[in-house]
Design a protein around this motif. Sequence first.
Motif, mmCIF file in Angstrom:
data_model
loop_
_atom_site.group_PDB
_atom_site.id
_atom_site.type_symbol
_atom_site.label_atom_id
_atom_site.label_comp_id
_atom_site.label_asym_id
_atom_site.label_seq_id
_atom_site.Cartn_x
_atom_site.Cartn_y
_atom_site.Cartn_z
ATOM 1 N N ALA A 489 1.049 -1.164 0.205
ATOM 2 C CA ALA A 489 -0.202 -0.295 -0.148
ATOM 3 C C ALA A 489 1.109 0.940 0.223
ATOM 4 O O ALA A 489 0.076 2.119 -0.767
ATOM 5 C CB ALA A 489 -0.890 0.023 1.180
ATOM 6 N N GLU A 490 2.000 1.223 0.819
ATOM 7 C CA GLU A 490 2.621 2.980 0.654
ATOM 8 C C GLU A 490 3.080 2.476 -0.596
ATOM 9 O O GLU A 490 3.459 3.734 -0.565
ATOM 10 C CB GLU A 490 3.960 2.744 2.234
ATOM 11 C CG GLU A 490 3.225 2.285 3.738
ATOM 12 C CD GLU A 490 4.127 1.990 4.589
ATOM 13 O OE1 GLU A 490 5.333 1.387 4.042
ATOM 14 O OE2 GLU A 490 3.796 2.473 5.341
ATOM 15 N N LEU A 491 3.890 1.402 -1.074
ATOM 16 C CA LEU A 491 4.758 1.645 -1.938
ATOM 17 C C LEU A 491 3.776 2.546 -3.095
ATOM 18 O O LEU A 491 4.177 2.868 -4.497
ATOM 19 C CB LEU A 491 5.633 0.353 -2.502
ATOM 20 C CG LEU A 491 6.514 -0.055 -2.060
ATOM 21 C CD1 LEU A 491 6.560 -1.825 -2.928
ATOM 22 C CD2 LEU A 491 7.440 0.125 -2.605
ATOM 23 N N LYS A 492 2.337 1.269 -3.497
ATOM 24 C CA LYS A 492 1.148 2.201 -4.853
ATOM 25 C C LYS A 492 0.464 2.973 -4.146
ATOM 26 O O LYS A 492 1.520 4.516 -5.554
ATOM 27 C CB LYS A 492 -0.314 1.835 -3.973
ATOM 28 C CG LYS A 492 -0.938 1.524 -5.616
ATOM 29 C CD LYS A 492 -2.112 1.085 -4.910
ATOM 30 C CE LYS A 492 -3.085 1.130 -5.728
ATOM 31 N NZ LYS A 492 -4.787 0.483 -5.528
ATOM 32 N N THR A 493 0.651 4.198 -3.240
ATOM 33 C CA THR A 493 0.659 5.559 -2.573
ATOM 34 C C THR A 493 2.059 6.895 -3.118
ATOM 35 O O THR A 493 2.386 7.249 -3.708
ATOM 36 C CB THR A 493 0.455 5.485 -0.609
ATOM 37 O OG1 THR A 493 -0.444 5.240 -0.929
ATOM 38 C CG2 THR A 493 0.885 7.390 -0.487
ATOM 39 N N ASP A 499 4.311 9.935 -9.994
ATOM 40 C CA ASP A 499 3.942 10.200 -11.289
ATOM 41 C C ASP A 499 3.144 11.148 -10.815
ATOM 42 O O ASP A 499 3.226 12.533 -12.258
ATOM 43 C CB ASP A 499 2.868 9.206 -11.903
ATOM 44 C CG ASP A 499 3.113 7.881 -11.820
ATOM 45 O OD1 ASP A 499 4.599 7.299 -12.060
ATOM 46 O OD2 ASP A 499 2.742 6.870 -11.778
ATOM 47 N N GLN A 500 2.564 11.434 -10.126
ATOM 48 C CA GLN A 500 2.193 13.173 -9.937
ATOM 49 C C GLN A 500 3.233 14.116 -9.945
ATOM 50 O O GLN A 500 2.502 15.179 -10.686
ATOM 51 C CB GLN A 500 1.201 12.972 -8.670
ATOM 52 C CG GLN A 500 1.262 14.791 -8.520
ATOM 53 C CD GLN A 500 0.206 14.370 -6.830
ATOM 54 O OE1 GLN A 500 -0.352 13.766 -6.550
ATOM 55 N NE2 GLN A 500 -0.312 16.846 -6.629
ATOM 56 N N LEU A 501 4.851 13.876 -9.304
ATOM 57 C CA LEU A 501 5.246 15.267 -9.338
ATOM 58 C C LEU A 501 6.368 14.990 -10.896
ATOM 59 O O LEU A 501 6.499 15.927 -11.056
ATOM 60 C CB LEU A 501 6.217 14.393 -8.442
ATOM 61 C CG LEU A 501 6.241 14.429 -6.634
ATOM 62 C CD1 LEU A 501 7.222 14.238 -5.985
ATOM 63 C CD2 LEU A 501 5.869 16.192 -6.336
ATOM 64 N N ARG A 502 6.105 14.327 -11.538
ATOM 65 C CA ARG A 502 6.836 13.307 -12.666
ATOM 66 C C ARG A 502 5.498 14.508 -14.208
ATOM 67 O O ARG A 502 6.146 15.211 -14.475
ATOM 68 C CB ARG A 502 7.003 12.312 -13.183
ATOM 69 C CG ARG A 502 7.852 11.189 -12.930
ATOM 70 C CD ARG A 502 8.133 10.359 -13.320
ATOM 71 N NE ARG A 502 8.946 9.210 -13.008
ATOM 72 C CZ ARG A 502 9.575 8.388 -12.786
ATOM 73 N NH1 ARG A 502 7.954 7.101 -13.415
ATOM 74 N NH2 ARG A 502 10.361 7.827 -12.547
ATOM 75 N N SER A 503 4.548 13.982 -13.758
ATOM 76 C CA SER A 503 3.393 15.310 -14.135
ATOM 77 C C SER A 503 3.289 16.747 -13.817
ATOM 78 O O SER A 503 3.259 17.515 -15.179
ATOM 79 C CB SER A 503 1.556 14.862 -13.974
ATOM 80 O OG SER A 503 1.287 13.714 -14.323
ATOM 81 N N GLU A 504 3.742 17.118 -12.614
ATOM 82 C CA GLU A 504 4.037 18.950 -12.722
ATOM 83 C C GLU A 504 4.973 18.469 -12.835
ATOM 84 O O GLU A 504 5.079 20.237 -13.656
ATOM 85 C CB GLU A 504 3.740 18.866 -10.858
ATOM 86 C CG GLU A 504 2.289 18.888 -10.350
ATOM 87 C CD GLU A 504 2.899 18.190 -8.950
ATOM 88 O OE1 GLU A 504 3.657 18.457 -8.399
ATOM 89 O OE2 GLU A 504 1.225 18.259 -8.335
ATOM 90 N N ILE A 505 6.783 18.325 -13.146
ATOM 91 C CA ILE A 505 7.602 19.247 -13.194
ATOM 92 C C ILE A 505 7.766 19.370 -14.763
ATOM 93 O O ILE A 505 7.516 19.608 -15.315
ATOM 94 C CB ILE A 505 8.305 17.373 -13.023
ATOM 95 C CG1 ILE A 505 8.704 17.934 -11.227
ATOM 96 C CG2 ILE A 505 10.204 17.536 -13.918
ATOM 97 C CD1 ILE A 505 9.800 16.396 -11.167
#
Length: 519
Positions: A489-493, A499-505
């Motif tokens: 679960a922690e890995l999934k989070t 992924d979110q940070l990559r999108s923002e970058i």
Amino acid sequence: MTSIQQRAELQRRIWQIANDVRGAVDGWDFKQYVLGALFYRFISENFIDYITGGDASVNYAAMADSDPNIAAAKDDAIKTKGYFIYPSQLFVNVAANANTNESLNTDLANIFAAIEASANGYPSERDIKGLFADFDTTSNRLGNTVKDKNDRLSKVLKRVAELDFGGFDASCIDLFGDAYEFLISNYAANAGKSGGEFFTPQHVSKLIAQLAMHKQTSVNKIYDPACGSGSLLLQAKKHFDQHLIEDGFFGQEINHTTYNLARMNMFLHNVNYDKFNIQLGNTLIEPHFGDDKPFDAIVSNPPYSVKWIGSDDPTLINDDRFAPAGVLAPKSKADFAFVLHALSYLSSKGRAAIVCFPGIFYRGGAEAKIRQYLVDNNYVETVISLAPNLFYGTTIAVNILVLAKNKKDTTTQFIDASGLFKKETNNNTLLDSHIEQIMAVFDSKESVEHFAKSVPLEQVAANGYNLSVSSYVEAKDNREVVDIAQLNAELKTTVARIDQLRSEIDAIVAEIEGEEADA
């Protein structure tokens, strides 16, 4: 002073002596002079106490050697104490004049020879002869000139004379044992000299003595077939004074210097000459005390995996000690030869506690056959694995084998005490609380998870007569328990966040590139 303060003071004094003679005497050889001087002082003071009957108003040291009262008392004194010391030969008198005595080294040699000779023709002759052999006051190890020798000898005597713990008997510590242990820990291990490896530290000796003497209200005598300096025998005396050891202390030692130390140690602990019998020789091929066995208590820390003649001597397989097992210990590993020797000297009511190299409990060949003999005949009471680095000069995690001929059932107990130790500067040590913990489960024979287990003979036999503790007592798994579901679960989070940070970058980079294009 408390025992801790006394021990610290003793070590400080010994270090002072070391500094006084540094550069002249090798550290390992130096121990002979410290221990010899301690012994000389002790027997002098002990003799004064005997000859005066403890009457402080009688100044024996001030009397003339020619005093008729001394001559009249000599015969009875030797019969009782085992030796005789004239006033002029006393430590206190020699030490007082040591700084100005230009013939100190030869005077000491003559005094030691005279003390030993005083026993000639008496029952104590064998026990006194050669006691001072290693306190060589004329040796070039002390210096090349007589002046150098005398200077260093006087410093040793002076420092030993300064020890003031209220008398040897009143001391809270074992002066000789503590001095020997301190010297070995500081010299033998560091210098790589033999002797330290097989010396049994006092805390381990205490455990072994308690195992051998457990629940014995009296013993006929106690025996160590590889006695070293006698520390194991004397631990039994120290911790079991309430027990009646009727016929005293018996031991055999192959090393001549250590044999002398063992006899000194007996005297230093007020074991009179008629209550101990220490013999010199090779226990395995020239055993003493065949006419004195059996013994109710046997303690020993024999040398690990030493070579011996074994099968090269065809008569040994018929020796009463080894014949019952039907096989001899390997020539390259004499461990089980010592075990079988001890077993043959053990009485039907007694116990033997023997320090052993762990390999003998799982190796094949002749050692496996000997284990089968011991187990099938129900002689193995307990096997205890100890922590590593408890001994000087070796980091081996040794085992203690407890043998008995009067077991009430056919189970064998295994105790994993490898986690019981306190980390010291150079070595680990067993605390009294650790010994109490081991003795409690040894007494109860209860199985305790990750610590102790009593195993039926059939299970030991099915396991190929393997007596290794780890084969029966499961070690506690101290690894951190990982919750896989929680981890996933922690890995999934974490992945989602990445992924979110990559999108923002990516968005930021695209915006920057667009601005540059417009410019």
